[in-house]
Design an enzyme around this catalytic site. Structure first.
Site, PDB file in Angstrom:
ATOM      1  N   LYS A  11     -59.615 -68.554 -37.791  1.00  0.00           N
ATOM      2  CA  LYS A  11     -58.783 -67.591 -38.512  1.00  0.00           C
ATOM      3  C   LYS A  11     -58.250 -68.259 -39.776  1.00  0.00           C
ATOM      4  CE  LYS A  11     -54.809 -64.493 -38.092  1.00  0.00           C
ATOM      5  NZ  LYS A  11     -53.722 -64.018 -37.199  1.00  0.00           N
ATOM      6  N   ARG A  20     -50.428 -56.469 -43.056  1.00  0.00           N
ATOM      7  CA  ARG A  20     -49.024 -56.887 -43.009  1.00  0.00           C
ATOM      8  C   ARG A  20     -48.097 -55.753 -43.419  1.00  0.00           C
ATOM      9  NH1 ARG A  20     -50.209 -62.981 -45.337  1.00  0.00           N
ATOM     10  NH2 ARG A  20     -51.045 -63.780 -43.354  1.00  0.00           N
ATOM     11  N   LYS A  60     -48.766 -68.953 -44.290  1.00  0.00           N
ATOM     12  CA  LYS A  60     -49.188 -69.420 -42.971  1.00  0.00           C
ATOM     13  C   LYS A  60     -50.218 -70.540 -43.047  1.00  0.00           C
ATOM     14  CE  LYS A  60     -48.212 -64.900 -40.921  1.00  0.00           C
ATOM     15  NZ  LYS A  60     -48.614 -63.875 -39.942  1.00  0.00           N
ATOM     16  N   GLU A  64     -62.321 -76.191 -34.127  1.00  0.00           N
ATOM     17  CA  GLU A  64     -61.395 -75.278 -33.446  1.00  0.00           C
ATOM     18  C   GLU A  64     -62.107 -74.501 -32.329  1.00  0.00           C
ATOM     19  OE1 GLU A  64     -58.236 -74.972 -33.732  1.00  0.00           O
ATOM     20  OE2 GLU A  64     -57.634 -75.700 -35.715  1.00  0.00           O
ATOM     21  N   LYS A  67     -62.291 -64.567 -38.386  1.00  0.00           N
ATOM     22  CA  LYS A  67     -61.461 -63.616 -39.139  1.00  0.00           C
ATOM     23  C   LYS A  67     -60.999 -64.282 -40.424  1.00  0.00           C
ATOM     24  CE  LYS A  67     -57.219 -60.879 -38.682  1.00  0.00           C
ATOM     25  NZ  LYS A  67     -56.041 -60.600 -37.843  1.00  0.00           N
ATOM     26  N   SER A 105     -58.212 -55.670 -42.711  1.00  0.00           N
ATOM     27  CA  SER A 105     -57.661 -54.560 -43.488  1.00  0.00           C
ATOM     28  C   SER A 105     -58.055 -54.612 -44.952  1.00  0.00           C
ATOM     29  CB  SER A 105     -56.138 -54.556 -43.360  1.00  0.00           C
ATOM     30  OG  SER A 105     -55.581 -55.781 -43.820  1.00  0.00           O
ATOM     31  N   TYR A 128     -61.624 -50.986 -38.572  1.00  0.00           N
ATOM     32  CA  TYR A 128     -60.711 -49.846 -38.650  1.00  0.00           C
ATOM     33  C   TYR A 128     -61.457 -48.516 -38.713  1.00  0.00           C
ATOM     34  CZ  TYR A 128     -56.932 -53.153 -39.294  1.00  0.00           C
ATOM     35  OH  TYR A 128     -56.022 -54.167 -39.091  1.00  0.00           O
TER      36      TYR A 128
END
Length: 311
Positions: free
Chosen positions: A178, A188, A201, A217, A232, A258, A297
């Site tokens: 991610k 968000r 982040k 990871e 992602k 998104s 979506y």
């Protein structure tokens, strides 16, 4: 006949952003055609998705500022929106799988995925809270727990807690790769985090310039007990989808986030191309890269297009 990959409704997972009954309705900013759903509306979405052959919904909650806190207490409430929606869907559409976002950012008053002290994310304390959140979500009926926080060690902790808590049959979908991406902006807005997020982040999500880090990871999360892994965002990182699938052979999921949806939908509205044609092309690219499933979506709309006998 000669196509090397196929796209069918069973490859698609519908992303659903939930809202409370008294929260304002209407479209999500920058995401034309996408609206948040109440728990009752989510039941209808689940019925439609199941009828079209989609295997699952991925649910995410919108939380108003008045319900957010530094310790994200609402994440542990078995009566919260995520839990109520899961129980309602399982009662009316038990055949659809449910994927729960396990993260604190919808619930913290600072907008981060972890507990924050003096500007520093507390990894171990966050993992303890995420583990408790995962148990609450499993009890509510979620089939798949999807930690999206990127804290170290959370997969092993959640797997142990699920097994000891009587939920050994629940799957873990790790957001293993991610990135700290700009493509999350509309999301968000949708969950109410943009206005409260303090800083960024980048201390726990991945540098978009890195690839080998993502493979490390994945290796860690698979060793800790992840059943599936997520990449992602999606299209800008198709190289990572391919490398993860080729390198590990585990079920690999891609999230068409998104911002990716916004680019397609807004360009289509501007007349740049037909949304259906471009949308299906984008989803087919995920399958070509090796994705076993795609969170989108517009998954339901894509399933309708794919099921149209006139195509």
């Amino acid at each position: 006949m000669t196509a090397e990959s196929r796209l069918v409704p069973e490859d698609l997972i519908q992303a659903v952003i939930l809202r409370e009954d008294d929260a304002p309705a209407g479209p999500v900013p920058a995401m034309p055609g996408i609206a948040r759903a109440t728990a009752d509306e989510a039941v209808e979405i689940a019925r439609k998705a199941s009828a079209l052959g989609l295997p699952a919904l991925a649910l995410f909650p919108q939380t108003g500022p008045e319900h957010r806190s530094a310790e994200a207490q609402l994440a542990l409430d078995p009566g919260n929106l995520m839990c109520r929606a899961a129980r309602a869907i399982k009662a009316e559409a038990p055949g659809i799988g449910l994927i729960a976002d396990v993260a604190l950012d919808p619930y913290t008053d600072h907008g981060h995925d972890g507990l924050l002290r003096e500007g520093v994310i507390l990894n171990d304390e966050t993992v303890e809270l995420l583990t408790r959140q995962a148990l609450v979500l499993a009890e509510a009926g979620y089939d798949v727990l999807a930690p999206s926080d990127m804290m170290d060690g959370r997969i092993a902790a959640i797997r142990t807690a699920l097994d000891e808590g009587g939920y050994a049959d629940r799957l873990i979908l790790s957001y293993a790769v991610k990135y700290a991406s700009r493509f999350y902006g509309p999301y968000r807005d949708a969950i109410g985090s943009r206005g409260v997020l303090q800083g960024d982040k980048r201390t726990y999500q991945m540098d978009p310039r890195n690839a080998e880090e993502g493979l490390r990871e994945v290796a860690l999360d698979v060793a800790e007990g992840a059943d599936m892994v997520m990449v992602k965002p999606g299209l800008p990182y198709l190289d990572m989808v391919a490398r993860v699938k080729d390198g590990f052979g585990v079920p690999t999921v891609a999230f068409q986030v998104s911002g990716e949806y916004a680019m397609l939908a807004c360009a289509a509205e501007a007349g740049a191309f037909d949304f259906e044609a471009a949308g299906l092309e984008a989803l087919a690219c995920f399958r070509r890269a090796g994705a076993d499933a795609i969170v989108s979506y517009y998954a339901i709309r894509a399933a309708e297009w794919l099921s149209d006998p006139a195509r």
